[in-house]
Design a protein around this motif. Structure first.
Motif, PDB file in Angstrom:
ATOM      1  N   ILE A  41       0.831  -1.209   0.000  1.00  8.03           N
ATOM      2  CA  ILE A  41       0.000   0.000   0.000  1.00  8.03           C
ATOM      3  C   ILE A  41       0.864   1.258   0.000  1.00  8.03           C
ATOM      4  CG2 ILE A  41      -2.067  -0.997   1.000  1.00  8.03           C
ATOM      5  CD1 ILE A  41      -1.247   0.064   3.642  1.00  8.03           C
ATOM      6  N   VAL A  64       2.565   2.264  -2.284  1.00  5.64           N
ATOM      7  CA  VAL A  64       2.513   2.866  -3.619  1.00  5.64           C
ATOM      8  C   VAL A  64       1.457   3.967  -3.693  1.00  5.64           C
ATOM      9  CG1 VAL A  64       0.911   1.133  -4.443  1.00  5.64           C
ATOM     10  CG2 VAL A  64       2.324   2.307  -6.053  1.00  5.64           C
ATOM     11  N   TYR A  65       0.458   3.922  -2.821  1.00  5.96           N
ATOM     12  CA  TYR A  65      -0.591   4.937  -2.883  1.00  5.96           C
ATOM     13  C   TYR A  65      -0.026   6.338  -2.700  1.00  5.96           C
ATOM     14  CZ  TYR A  65      -4.421   1.689  -3.028  1.00  5.96           C
ATOM     15  OH  TYR A  65      -5.282   0.726  -3.434  1.00  5.96           O
ATOM     16  N   THR A  88       1.550   7.360  -6.033  1.00  2.34           N
ATOM     17  CA  THR A  88       0.556   7.488  -7.096  1.00  2.34           C
ATOM     18  C   THR A  88      -0.344   8.696  -6.869  1.00  2.34           C
ATOM     19  OG1 THR A  88       0.557   5.097  -7.091  1.00  2.34           O
ATOM     20  CG2 THR A  88      -1.106   6.159  -8.407  1.00  2.34           C
ATOM     21  N   LEU A  89      -0.813   8.850  -5.623  1.00  2.00           N
ATOM     22  CA  LEU A  89      -1.721   9.962  -5.344  1.00  2.00           C
ATOM     23  C   LEU A  89      -0.997  11.290  -5.455  1.00  2.00           C
ATOM     24  CD1 LEU A  89      -3.864   8.574  -2.450  1.00  2.00           C
ATOM     25  CD2 LEU A  89      -4.396   8.773  -4.854  1.00  2.00           C
ATOM     26  N   TRP A 134      -0.888  12.055  -9.091  1.00  3.64           N
ATOM     27  CA  TRP A 134      -2.164  12.417  -9.700  1.00  3.64           C
ATOM     28  C   TRP A 134      -2.668  13.773  -9.206  1.00  3.64           C
ATOM     29  CZ3 TRP A 134      -7.066  13.028  -7.467  1.00  3.64           C
ATOM     30  CH2 TRP A 134      -8.094  13.236  -8.399  1.00  3.64           C
ATOM     31  N   LEU A 179       2.348  13.180 -12.952  1.00  9.14           N
ATOM     32  CA  LEU A 179       1.472  12.079 -13.331  1.00  9.14           C
ATOM     33  C   LEU A 179       2.280  10.931 -13.917  1.00  9.14           C
ATOM     34  CD1 LEU A 179      -1.473  11.187 -13.521  1.00  9.14           C
ATOM     35  CD2 LEU A 179      -1.482  12.002 -15.855  1.00  9.14           C
ATOM     36  N   GLY A 237       3.929   9.117 -11.104  1.00  6.89           N
ATOM     37  CA  GLY A 237       2.986   8.280 -10.355  1.00  6.89           C
ATOM     38  C   GLY A 237       2.621   7.027 -11.123  1.00  6.89           C
ATOM     39  N   LEU A 238       2.391   7.185 -12.444  1.00 10.47           N
ATOM     40  CA  LEU A 238       2.036   6.024 -13.262  1.00 10.47           C
ATOM     41  C   LEU A 238       3.166   5.006 -13.285  1.00 10.47           C
ATOM     42  CD1 LEU A 238       0.290   7.476 -16.419  1.00 10.47           C
ATOM     43  CD2 LEU A 238      -0.640   5.919 -14.755  1.00 10.47           C
ATOM     44  N   SER A 279       3.304   3.094  -9.979  1.00 14.43           N
ATOM     45  CA  SER A 279       2.335   2.024  -9.739  1.00 14.43           C
ATOM     46  C   SER A 279       2.626   0.829 -10.625  1.00 14.43           C
ATOM     47  CB  SER A 279       0.908   2.531  -9.922  1.00 14.43           C
ATOM     48  OG  SER A 279       0.784   3.255 -11.100  1.00 14.43           O
ATOM     49  N   ALA A 280       3.002   1.065 -11.896  1.00 13.65           N
ATOM     50  CA  ALA A 280       3.303  -0.067 -12.772  1.00 13.65           C
ATOM     51  C   ALA A 280       4.487  -0.863 -12.239  1.00 13.65           C
ATOM     52  CB  ALA A 280       3.602   0.440 -14.175  1.00 13.65           C
ATOM     53  N   ILE A 311       3.549  -2.923  -9.010  1.00 11.04           N
ATOM     54  CA  ILE A 311       2.752  -4.116  -9.284  1.00 11.04           C
ATOM     55  C   ILE A 311       3.636  -5.196  -9.881  1.00 11.04           C
ATOM     56  CG2 ILE A 311       0.891  -5.019 -10.712  1.00 11.04           C
ATOM     57  CD1 ILE A 311      -0.444  -2.320 -10.461  1.00 11.04           C
TER      58      ILE A 311
END
Lengths: 344, 169
Positions: A119, A121-122, A125-126, A129, A137, A140-141, A144-145, A148
């Motif tokens: 978690i 990563v939130y 990412t947030l 964004w 952005l 953040g992208l 997250s990639a 994962i």
């Protein structure tokens, strides 16, 4: 060991402050070591050997103006750095610092560590964004990639450790590494491929070079924290260093015997017999810190030696190499444990 | 006792988060409300002594699936829905009242028929909530459904791959 709640709170408070001070020591260490790697002295003006430099930096960050972009999503923009720090600071709760000295030892301690890293990563990412900026952005992208992709291999490396220990509790995993001559019981010798995979994925999960694509400064200005200033930026900075420190703790705990001292069974009884159990505890803590210091150094060393991966290389390594190797390794370890248990 | 208090706190936050997810007009905030909701459910599992399920809930749903959701939302750059101009408050109030009455009726009916779940003691719950008990049940009594689900997931993965690799006509 069931402590009253207030005592646990005091210990947790002390450990959080310990992590904060360690983060500033790490900042200093990183700048000094990177200086030596690049053949320059590094910070040496503030205090003896420049040791007060990180504290000066923190004071500077505290007094800086906090700029929030007009078009940003204000609440989430403020929430993201707080989230990062809280999650980074939560992991030490399940890490045993010496025998019997752990804040919480849940039956599923290893899964708690994995859940907290997943978690984390939130925050990135947030932040990316909510800043409403293309560089943020993209950062953040990418984050997250990347998370994962590498989480799977990390999870499988942890599964192989759990299989050997036969327990999900962190304390049990450390104690299961106690047998074997000197250091040969450590998981790094019983499960070397798992250890390598875990260390590589730990680099990726903490966004450290060579996996620091979310904040690749040559392409993305500052990545996910481009639009942050003042102490909010400071919190991202702090979270990055705490994450890295905590990752060193987890690597040492899962694969390098945690607080176990080499040859400990030879002299542990003598300590307990003479009432010096507390001294043994301190020695175990120092031993753990020595291992952690080595891995913290490894993180710096790798960062200032290896260049950053390209994005497609990152995905190729994660999905085409690490994941199949981790799967096969888990299978081999499972078969090995099954055969070992039927024979003995 | 702390547990009933925790239950009501988590339940209220979970319901609020679910409503927030439904009514929020921005896809990213919808997703974030859902994350909050999943965390509350994980907390509820923890109060029921089901540590394993609670942590897995955070690890799988909040940590992996919702991150993918967020990734896709951000990648496609979905714009926010237009805000509702007017809401028929009478219909909303009527729906809420009808739901409350339905819940009461179902509860009375269930308790009359003796179909309500019986209370489980904390010790029993602790004994059934840990990973080894779940694993034993899963790999002995429910071994076949477990394997079937595994095959189903594999088929779904292969199907997704086939769809993604298909050449545009």
């Amino acid at each position: 060991m069931d402590l009253p709640l207030w005592l646990t709170a005091i210990i947790a408070f002390l450990i959080i402050n310990f992590m904060l001070v360690s983060a500033s020591v790490l900042v200093f260490a990183e700048r000094k070591v990177s200086g030596y790697i690049q053949n320059r002295p590094g910070p040496n003006r503030v205090g003896p050997f420049g040791f007060l430099q990180p504290f000066a930096d923190v004071a500077k960050l505290l007094f800086k103006e906090d700029i929030v972009p007009e078009a940003s999503s204000k609440f989430i923009h403020s929430l993201a750095p707080i989230l990062m720090v809280i999650i980074a600071m939560s992991v030490p709760a399940v890490i045993p610092f010496a025998r019997g000295f752990v804040i919480a030892d849940p039956d599923v301690g290893v899964l708690v560590i994995l859940a907290l890293t997943s978690i984390a990563v939130y925050g990135v990412t947030l932040a990316g964004w909510s800043s409403n900026s293309k560089y943020s952005l993209l950062g953040g992208l990418r984050s997250s990639a990347q998370m994962i992709s590498y989480e799977l291999s990390m999870g499988l490396a942890v599964v192989s450790v759990v299989l050997i220990a036969g327990s999900l509790s962190v304390v049990d995993i450390v104690e299961s590494q106690a047998d074997g001559w000197a250091v040969l019981g450590w998981n790094v010798f019983r499960n070397p491929i798992g250890a390598i995979i875990f260390i590589v994925t730990a680099f990726a999960e903490t966004n450290r070079a060579p996996f620091d694509l979310p904040e690749a400064e040559q392409e993305l200005v500052g990545g996910y924290h481009t639009e942050y200033s003042g102490m909010k930026f400071g919190m991202f900075f702090l979270a990055e260093y705490v994450n890295w420190f905590v990752a060193s703790f987890v690597i040492a705990t899962l694969f390098f015997g945690g607080y176990l001292i080499p040859f400990e069974p030879l002299f542990a009884d003598a300590f307990y017999a003479n009432g010096f159990g507390w001294l043994l505890g301190i020695l175990q803590f120092l031993c753990l810190m020595a291992k952690v210091a080595f891995f913290a150094f490894l993180f710096i060393w790798v960062r200032w030696t290896l260049p950053r991966f390209k994005y497609n290389q990152l995905m190729t390594i994660g999905w085409k190499y690490l994941l199949p190797i981790a799967l096969v390794n888990t299978l081999v370890i499972a078969l090995g444990v099954a055969i070992f248990q039927t024979i003995f | 006792m702390v547990t009933p208090f925790l239950f009501f706190l988590l339940a209220v936050v979970a319901v609020t988060a679910a409503l927030g997810m439904l009514f929020s007009r921005n896809p990213v905030s919808s997703a974030l409300w859902l994350v909050l909701n999943l965390f509350c459910i994980a907390g509820l599992y923890l109060t029921l002594n089901a540590e394993f399920i609670g942590i897995i809930q955070v690890l799988v749903y909040a940590g992996a699936i919702m991150v993918l959701f967020l990734f896709v939302i951000m990648l496609l750059n979905l714009s926010a829905l237009p805000t509702l101009e007017s809401l028929d408050w009478k219909a909303v109030a009527g729906f809420v009242v009808a739901m409350v009455v339905l819940a009461q009726l179902v509860y009375m009916l269930a308790s009359g028929l003796g179909a309500l779940p019986t209370t489980i003691l904390a010790e029993q719950a602790a004994a059934t909530g840990d990973a080894s008990t779940i694993a034993k049940e899963l790999f002995t009594r429910y071994a076949l459904p477990f394997e079937v689900i595994g095959v189903l997931l594999l088929v779904a993965t292969i199907g997704a791959l086939m769809l993604a690799k298909r050449k545009p006509i």
